[in-house]
Design an enzyme around this catalytic site. Sequence first.
Site, PDB file in Angstrom:
ATOM      1  N   HIS A 232      56.240 -11.612  28.238  1.00  0.00           N
ATOM      2  CA  HIS A 232      56.295 -12.833  28.478  1.00  0.00           C
ATOM      3  C   HIS A 232      57.824 -13.382  28.304  1.00  0.00           C
ATOM      4  O   HIS A 232      57.897 -14.365  29.155  1.00  0.00           O
ATOM      5  CB  HIS A 232      55.463 -13.287  27.160  1.00  0.00           C
ATOM      6  CG  HIS A 232      54.154 -13.009  27.177  1.00  0.00           C
ATOM      7  ND1 HIS A 232      53.065 -13.780  27.762  1.00  0.00           N
ATOM      8  CD2 HIS A 232      53.437 -11.878  26.453  1.00  0.00           C
ATOM      9  CE1 HIS A 232      51.859 -12.919  27.438  1.00  0.00           C
ATOM     10  NE2 HIS A 232      52.130 -11.975  26.829  1.00  0.00           N
TER      11      HIS A 232
ATOM     12  N   ASN B 158      42.890  -0.037  27.992  1.00  0.00           N
ATOM     13  CA  ASN B 158      43.564   0.986  27.032  1.00  0.00           C
ATOM     14  C   ASN B 158      42.531   1.245  25.778  1.00  0.00           C
ATOM     15  O   ASN B 158      41.478   0.452  25.537  1.00  0.00           O
ATOM     16  CB  ASN B 158      44.673   0.254  26.295  1.00  0.00           C
ATOM     17  CG  ASN B 158      45.575   1.384  25.321  1.00  0.00           C
ATOM     18  OD1 ASN B 158      45.521   2.279  25.499  1.00  0.00           O
ATOM     19  ND2 ASN B 158      46.142   0.627  24.353  1.00  0.00           N
TER      20      ASN B 158
ATOM     21  N   ASP C 187      39.770   5.636  23.622  1.00  0.00           N
ATOM     22  CA  ASP C 187      39.275   6.745  22.757  1.00  0.00           C
ATOM     23  C   ASP C 187      38.390   6.300  21.571  1.00  0.00           C
ATOM     24  O   ASP C 187      37.726   6.870  20.817  1.00  0.00           O
ATOM     25  CB  ASP C 187      40.386   7.391  22.177  1.00  0.00           C
ATOM     26  CG  ASP C 187      41.309   6.431  21.498  1.00  0.00           C
ATOM     27  OD1 ASP C 187      41.474   6.535  20.274  1.00  0.00           O
ATOM     28  OD2 ASP C 187      41.765   5.415  22.250  1.00  0.00           O
TER      29      ASP C 187
HETATM   30  P1  GDP Z   1      51.382  -4.103  21.131  1.00  0.00           P
HETATM   31  O1  GDP Z   1      51.288  -5.286  20.331  1.00  0.00           O
HETATM   32  O2  GDP Z   1      50.794  -4.333  22.439  1.00  0.00           O
HETATM   33  O3  GDP Z   1      52.899  -3.435  21.408  1.00  0.00           O
HETATM   34  O4  GDP Z   1      50.451  -2.943  20.685  1.00  0.00           O
HETATM   35  P2  GDP Z   1      50.762  -1.760  19.850  1.00  0.00           P
HETATM   36  O5  GDP Z   1      51.307  -0.705  20.931  1.00  0.00           O
HETATM   37  O6  GDP Z   1      51.860  -1.878  18.739  1.00  0.00           O
HETATM   38  O7  GDP Z   1      49.593  -0.991  19.367  1.00  0.00           O
HETATM   39  C1  GDP Z   1      48.691  -2.099  18.272  1.00  0.00           C
HETATM   40  C2  GDP Z   1      47.956  -0.873  17.555  1.00  0.00           C
HETATM   41  O8  GDP Z   1      46.986  -0.315  18.527  1.00  0.00           O
HETATM   42  C3  GDP Z   1      48.612   0.209  17.131  1.00  0.00           C
HETATM   43  O9  GDP Z   1      48.222   0.271  15.652  1.00  0.00           O
HETATM   44  C4  GDP Z   1      48.386   1.468  17.718  1.00  0.00           C
HETATM   45  O10 GDP Z   1      48.471   2.463  17.138  1.00  0.00           O
HETATM   46  C5  GDP Z   1      46.891   1.148  18.326  1.00  0.00           C
HETATM   47  N1  GDP Z   1      46.786   1.694  19.648  1.00  0.00           N
HETATM   48  C6  GDP Z   1      47.395   1.393  20.889  1.00  0.00           C
HETATM   49  N2  GDP Z   1      46.780   2.203  21.738  1.00  0.00           N
HETATM   50  C7  GDP Z   1      45.943   2.790  21.178  1.00  0.00           C
HETATM   51  C8  GDP Z   1      45.029   3.745  21.923  1.00  0.00           C
HETATM   52  O11 GDP Z   1      44.791   4.275  22.888  1.00  0.00           O
HETATM   53  N3  GDP Z   1      43.798   4.043  20.977  1.00  0.00           N
HETATM   54  C9  GDP Z   1      43.866   3.649  19.571  1.00  0.00           C
HETATM   55  N4  GDP Z   1      42.711   3.997  18.912  1.00  0.00           N
HETATM   56  N5  GDP Z   1      44.743   2.901  19.083  1.00  0.00           N
HETATM   57  C10 GDP Z   1      45.710   2.232  19.789  1.00  0.00           C
END
Ligand code: GDP
Length: 367
Positions: free
Chosen positions: A134, A184, A187
Amino acid sequence: PQGATVSELAELLGAPANDIIKRLFLLGTPLTLTESMSDELIELVADDLGRDVNVMSKEEENSFTFYDDPADLVPRAPVVTVMGHVDHGKTSLLDAIRHTGVAEGEAGGITQAIGASQVSVKGRRITFIDTPGHETFTAMRARGAKVTDIVILIVAADDGVMPQTVESINHAKAAGVPIIVAVNKIDKPGANPDKVRQELTEYGVVPEEWGGQNMFANISAKKKIGIDDLLETVLLQADVLELKANPNTFASGNVLEARLDRGRGSVATMLVTRGTLHVGDAVVAGQAYGHVRAMLDPKGNSVTQAGPSDAVEILGLSSVPMAGDEFRVFQDDRDARDLADQRALKARIEEQNRVKHVTLENLFDTM
Ligand code: GDP
Ligand code: MG
């Protein structure tokens, strides 16, 4: 014809060089064929010859888009921005991608935070902008810059389309940038990737399998599932776009981010969009000017040059430019300094006018 010589001007005007020399003599400025003429002199002589020549100011020249001979264009790496709703996995995806690059046996290890990263997939490079999507789009759009070729829209399969998902779609569409959807968190127990596809159709994002324009990939950023497929999808999309640039010219591009560092001074991450940037080059970025003193690639390695689609951190600017500012290299150091000065002056005048304006309004408010 900035600083054209007498013979260059003759050729440009299609006039005999002798005529020009004669006029110059009559104007009290005898010059030979190879001597260069001031802009003013060029306009005067042209006028004498019944021609209307308006020598562009550097400011005007700068507002022009560059032209390249198609024969000089070569394929370049795609530049990608990841966007999506908060917590849908942007940071995790960038981490997973960087890990992929390292796993492929690239030199270096942990990526330094320079605002961009680069990975190699099947011998082809992809540049990722790390700045939140953004912010990147808002800053770039405020300055009319387009730095992203492809947007990866990340949508958590257990959460679906959310407000910032829609916002991201709007940003990408306004900029005319194709969207690849990374569904995403597949899992997770409650994940429903098809529901995400269904929801997105309402916003004009439709999978190719359903007759739409968008490529999709199911991933888990956390478990590192489907990352390679996603990167290959990016390369497929890049092929469709036929991205090209001329590497053999003075560099230009955009500032991705910049800051003042206590020890190193002005530090700016530049995305090169055209030409090749070298250590020692005279650069203007927004109102900042300087010579490139040192360059670091996204892995923190010191490099001496950077070509199209490369992101590098540079040291040596006199001040801190703004994200989205255009940068360009000048052959002549004085031209670079002049443009930076001109811009700084213009900004000061605008600021003064703004202050005056506000004062006047305040005056009316109190009446
Ligand atoms: P952002 O705010 O878009 O940058 O999101 P983040 O990468 O910080 O992820 C937010 C939360 O979702 C974190 O606690 C990650 O560990 C979790 N998360 C991200 N990708 C996945 C995934 O593929 N599977 C699971 N189960 N959790 C995920
Ligand atoms: Mg994040």
